[in-house]
Design a protein around this motif. Structure first.
Motif, PDB file in Angstrom:
ATOM      1  N   LEU A  67     115.734 -95.191 122.528  1.00 63.53           N
ATOM      2  CA  LEU A  67     116.932 -95.281 121.791  1.00 63.53           C
ATOM      3  C   LEU A  67     117.328 -93.936 122.100  1.00 63.53           C
ATOM      4  O   LEU A  67     118.716 -93.844 122.244  1.00 63.53           O
ATOM      5  N   SER A  68     116.788 -92.949 122.381  1.00 70.59           N
ATOM      6  CA  SER A  68     117.226 -91.495 122.329  1.00 70.59           C
ATOM      7  C   SER A  68     117.797 -91.386 123.791  1.00 70.59           C
ATOM      8  O   SER A  68     118.612 -90.150 123.964  1.00 70.59           O
ATOM      9  N   LEU A 133     125.307 -99.081 121.133  1.00 66.99           N
ATOM     10  CA  LEU A 133     126.280 -98.383 120.748  1.00 66.99           C
ATOM     11  C   LEU A 133     125.774 -97.217 119.691  1.00 66.99           C
ATOM     12  O   LEU A 133     126.406 -96.358 119.399  1.00 66.99           O
ATOM     13  N   ALA A 134     125.289 -98.103 118.712  1.00 67.67           N
ATOM     14  CA  ALA A 134     124.705 -97.381 117.592  1.00 67.67           C
ATOM     15  C   ALA A 134     123.934 -96.031 117.776  1.00 67.67           C
ATOM     16  O   ALA A 134     124.175 -95.115 116.990  1.00 67.67           O
ATOM     17  N   ALA A 135     122.927 -96.394 118.690  1.00 68.50           N
ATOM     18  CA  ALA A 135     121.941 -95.146 118.955  1.00 68.50           C
ATOM     19  C   ALA A 135     122.824 -94.463 119.899  1.00 68.50           C
ATOM     20  O   ALA A 135     122.643 -92.981 119.649  1.00 68.50           O
ATOM     21  N   ALA A 136     123.784 -94.831 120.591  1.00 67.52           N
ATOM     22  CA  ALA A 136     124.598 -93.534 121.232  1.00 67.52           C
ATOM     23  C   ALA A 136     125.446 -92.815 120.384  1.00 67.52           C
ATOM     24  O   ALA A 136     125.630 -91.793 120.540  1.00 67.52           O
ATOM     25  N   ALA A 138     124.341 -92.130 117.063  1.00 72.98           N
ATOM     26  CA  ALA A 138     123.416 -91.159 116.568  1.00 72.98           C
ATOM     27  C   ALA A 138     122.959 -90.218 117.549  1.00 72.98           C
ATOM     28  O   ALA A 138     122.993 -89.047 117.027  1.00 72.98           O
ATOM     29  N   ASN A 139     122.799 -90.443 118.888  1.00 73.69           N
ATOM     30  CA  ASN A 139     122.497 -89.351 119.688  1.00 73.69           C
ATOM     31  C   ASN A 139     123.474 -88.211 119.845  1.00 73.69           C
ATOM     32  O   ASN A 139     123.391 -86.786 119.901  1.00 73.69           O
ATOM     33  N   GLU A 147     123.253 -84.351 110.692  1.00 66.55           N
ATOM     34  CA  GLU A 147     122.153 -84.661 109.958  1.00 66.55           C
ATOM     35  C   GLU A 147     122.333 -86.339 110.249  1.00 66.55           C
ATOM     36  O   GLU A 147     123.209 -86.701 109.691  1.00 66.55           O
ATOM     37  N   VAL A 148     121.601 -86.968 110.914  1.00 66.47           N
ATOM     38  CA  VAL A 148     121.470 -88.465 111.148  1.00 66.47           C
ATOM     39  C   VAL A 148     120.140 -89.157 110.880  1.00 66.47           C
ATOM     40  O   VAL A 148     119.343 -88.441 111.120  1.00 66.47           O
ATOM     41  N   LEU A 149     120.534 -90.231 110.527  1.00 61.92           N
ATOM     42  CA  LEU A 149     119.130 -91.112 110.035  1.00 61.92           C
ATOM     43  C   LEU A 149     119.460 -92.538 110.732  1.00 61.92           C
ATOM     44  O   LEU A 149     120.505 -93.385 110.238  1.00 61.92           O
ATOM     45  N   PHE A 150     118.775 -93.002 111.725  1.00 65.05           N
ATOM     46  CA  PHE A 150     118.774 -94.343 112.481  1.00 65.05           C
ATOM     47  C   PHE A 150     117.777 -95.298 111.794  1.00 65.05           C
ATOM     48  O   PHE A 150     116.554 -94.828 111.925  1.00 65.05           O
TER      49      PHE A 150
END
Length: 270
Positions: A67-68, A133-136, A138-139, A147-150
């Motif tokens: 995901l990163s 898209l959600a991971a993009a 977050a990245n 500050e992010v939490l996936f």
């Protein structure tokens, strides 16, 4: 005159000291692993520390290695049909995907500056690119120092349940700590809020989490393979009504699971 014999261990030590700095083994030759570079009497933070900070933020965001690597530039619109039409929006699959991508990019632009505001609810079939898209998102925000939490919803719920089986003296997070982390984090991504076996306990946990973020206007991204009407059957009206208030909805339709398409492409290339 008596010749002085230098002990071998001292000779080796002296040789190492005389070695040029470039030949010494450092992870970062620029700062010699000190994290700082001194120039003209001033200390500057080395770029290796920025990389370490980025890696630490990724770990804190709970982004898996795969995901990163997801970015907006890697999100390929070619997998969305230009002829099939989305029944919900009346536009083509391609246009719906483009609108969803643009909404995700706007979200990042907004919350690089802001701390409060409305989130995104991205829904569509399995393999449509929602998690990508959600991971993009977050990245991009993690790279901006936010500050992010996936959190994958089933995994989060399993982690909460697991706290009930631990002994009080175990050095692990408690249920309250897990929930409070998800509630209060600057930007929360809840991935895969779908058709699971939701018990009353599960529904209450999700409601508590979403309601807290709504009340405090904390930006939240939610992905689901169900639309809000179908999701209501699993989570109840009070939770879905708060998702409507918390997030703006975007449909991401696709004719075929993109993972299958990618698999066929990789076989063809071989």
């Amino acid at each position: 005159m008596e010749r002085i014999q230098i002990p071998p261990e001292l000779l080796v030590k002296r040789q190492r000291q005389d070695m040029p700095a470039a030949a010494t083994s450092y992870r970062c030759p620029l700062c010699r692993d000190r994290g700082l570079i001194i120039r003209d009497g001033r200390a500057y933070r080395c770029r290796c520390m920025q990389q370490k900070a980025w890696q630490n933020r990724l770990r804190a965001a709970n982004l898996a290695p795969q995901l990163s690597r997801y970015t907006f530039s890697n999100f390929d619109l070619k997998y969305y049909s230009r002829t099939l039409r989305d029944e919900l929006t009346g536009t083509t699959y391609y246009e719906s995907a483009r609108h969803c991508l643009e909404a995700a990019q706007r979200f990042v632009t907004t919350f690089r500056r802001e701390e409060h505001g409305r989130g995104l609810f991205i829904f569509g079939p399995v393999g449509s690119g929602k998690t990508f898209l959600a991971a993009a998102i977050a990245n991009a925000l993690t790279a901006a120092g936010k500050e992010v939490l996936f959190a994958v919803v089933p995994d989060l719920l399993d982690a909460i349940r697991a706290t009930y089986d631990r002994r009080p003296q175990d050095n692990n997070q408690t249920e309250l700590e897990l929930i409070d982390t998800a509630r209060g984090v600057g930007i929360l991504v809840l991935d895969d809020l779908g058709a699971h076996n939701y018990t009353e306990w599960t529904c209450n946990k999700i409601y508590s989490l979403i309601n807290y973020r709504l009340i405090n206007e904390l930006p939240t991204v939610i992905t689901s393979n169900l639309d809000l009407k179908d999701l209501e059957e699993y989570l109840g009206e009070r939770t879905t009504s708060r998702i409507v208030q918390l997030c703006q909805s975007y449909h991401l339709p696709v004719a075929e699971d993109i993972r299958y398409t990618l698999s066929r492409e990789s076989i063809t290339k071989k």
